[in-house]
Motif scaffolding. Structure first.
Motif, PDB file in Angstrom:
ATOM      1  N   ILE A 127       0.830  -1.210   0.000  1.00 28.38           N
ATOM      2  CA  ILE A 127       0.000   0.000   0.000  1.00 28.38           C
ATOM      3  C   ILE A 127       0.864   1.259   0.000  1.00 28.38           C
ATOM      4  CG2 ILE A 127      -1.630   1.360   1.382  1.00 28.38           C
ATOM      5  CD1 ILE A 127      -2.825  -1.371   2.314  1.00 28.38           C
ATOM      6  N   LEU A 128       1.808   1.324   0.925  1.00 28.37           N
ATOM      7  CA  LEU A 128       2.610   2.542   1.058  1.00 28.37           C
ATOM      8  C   LEU A 128       3.592   2.744  -0.096  1.00 28.37           C
ATOM      9  CD1 LEU A 128       3.254   2.577   4.904  1.00 28.37           C
ATOM     10  CD2 LEU A 128       1.582   3.900   3.597  1.00 28.37           C
ATOM     11  N   SER A 129       4.152   1.657  -0.632  1.00 25.21           N
ATOM     12  CA  SER A 129       5.070   1.841  -1.761  1.00 25.21           C
ATOM     13  C   SER A 129       4.314   2.279  -3.003  1.00 25.21           C
ATOM     14  CB  SER A 129       5.886   0.576  -2.029  1.00 25.21           C
ATOM     15  OG  SER A 129       5.069  -0.499  -2.422  1.00 25.21           O
ATOM     16  N   TYR A 130       3.142   1.742  -3.223  1.00 25.24           N
ATOM     17  CA  TYR A 130       2.346   2.153  -4.391  1.00 25.24           C
ATOM     18  C   TYR A 130       1.939   3.625  -4.272  1.00 25.24           C
ATOM     19  CZ  TYR A 130      -0.959   1.732  -8.248  1.00 25.24           C
ATOM     20  OH  TYR A 130      -1.617   1.891  -9.442  1.00 25.24           O
ATOM     21  N   ILE A 131       1.500   4.017  -3.094  1.00 23.32           N
ATOM     22  CA  ILE A 131       1.132   5.425  -2.877  1.00 23.32           C
ATOM     23  C   ILE A 131       2.351   6.330  -3.044  1.00 23.32           C
ATOM     24  CG2 ILE A 131       0.407   7.094  -1.107  1.00 23.32           C
ATOM     25  CD1 ILE A 131      -1.480   4.869  -0.038  1.00 23.32           C
ATOM     26  N   SER A 132       3.495   5.927  -2.466  1.00 27.86           N
ATOM     27  CA  SER A 132       4.676   6.787  -2.544  1.00 27.86           C
ATOM     28  C   SER A 132       5.192   6.907  -3.973  1.00 27.86           C
ATOM     29  CB  SER A 132       5.773   6.293  -1.611  1.00 27.86           C
ATOM     30  OG  SER A 132       6.246   5.031  -2.017  1.00 27.86           O
ATOM     31  N   LEU A 133       5.084   5.851  -4.774  1.00 24.51           N
ATOM     32  CA  LEU A 133       5.507   5.936  -6.170  1.00 24.51           C
ATOM     33  C   LEU A 133       4.616   6.896  -6.957  1.00 24.51           C
ATOM     34  CD1 LEU A 133       6.427   2.213  -6.781  1.00 24.51           C
ATOM     35  CD2 LEU A 133       8.009   4.150  -6.837  1.00 24.51           C
TER      36      LEU A 133
END
Length: 170
Positions: A127-133
């Motif tokens: 979740i967080l890596s997709y949002i941060s990308l």
């Protein structure tokens, strides 16, 4: 609860890295790879940690505290070295996930709930890596250094709590 919180903490390190990568084309694939590796490396780490417990049962809490402390310190110190290079998605995902191995070695040594941490790390990381990308693509103003500091200080805090608990139980 500590396992869920640590799953979030290891995901914050990935966010800090991925916020620096505005030109990633396959964000979903990178997020998925990173999440899977954030689940695979802890399985290996737990196995190593459990094995080490059988050998070093008297020293495991101290060793675990030291490992978590230095992982947290490494996260904080890594904010000084900011090189951005173009590397393949799989290599980037492996690099971003290697720290979960050493964290999970510590958790294996402490005999914490393996699957709760692994699932937490995978879900939070995806979740967080997709949002941060996506945020990096849009040139989001918050840089990864703040998140690395938060993750590093959190791991150092957990290491100190573990050390104090082990000294109180001795």
């Amino acid at each position: 609860m500590q396992e869920i919180l640590t799953g979030l903490i290891v995901a914050l390190d990935v966010v800090a890295l991925y916020l620096l990568l505005p030109d990633v084309k396959r964000r979903f694939l990178l997020s998925l790879w990173t999440a899977l590796l954030h689940m695979i490396f802890p399985i290996i780490g737990y196995s190593v940690g459990s094995w080490m417990v059988s050998i070093l049962s008297q020293w495991s809490s101290l060793i675990s505290s030291i490992l978590l402390f230095f992982i947290g310190l490494q996260l904080i110190l890594s904010t000084k070295n900011r090189q951005i290079i173009a590397i393949p998605i799989v290599i980037l995902a492996i690099t971003a996930s290697l720290d979960t191995f050493s964290v999970s070695v510590s958790f294996g040594m402490l005999n914490l709930q393996k699957y709760l941490f692994i699932i937490s790390a995978g879900i939070w990381t995806f979740i967080l890596s997709y949002i941060s990308l996506h945020l990096a693509k849009n040139r989001f103003p918050i840089k990864g250094d703040t998140l690395k500091w938060i993750a590093g200080i959190s791991l150092i805090t957990i290491s100190m709590i573990t050390l104090v608990d082990s000294l109180n139980n001795s």
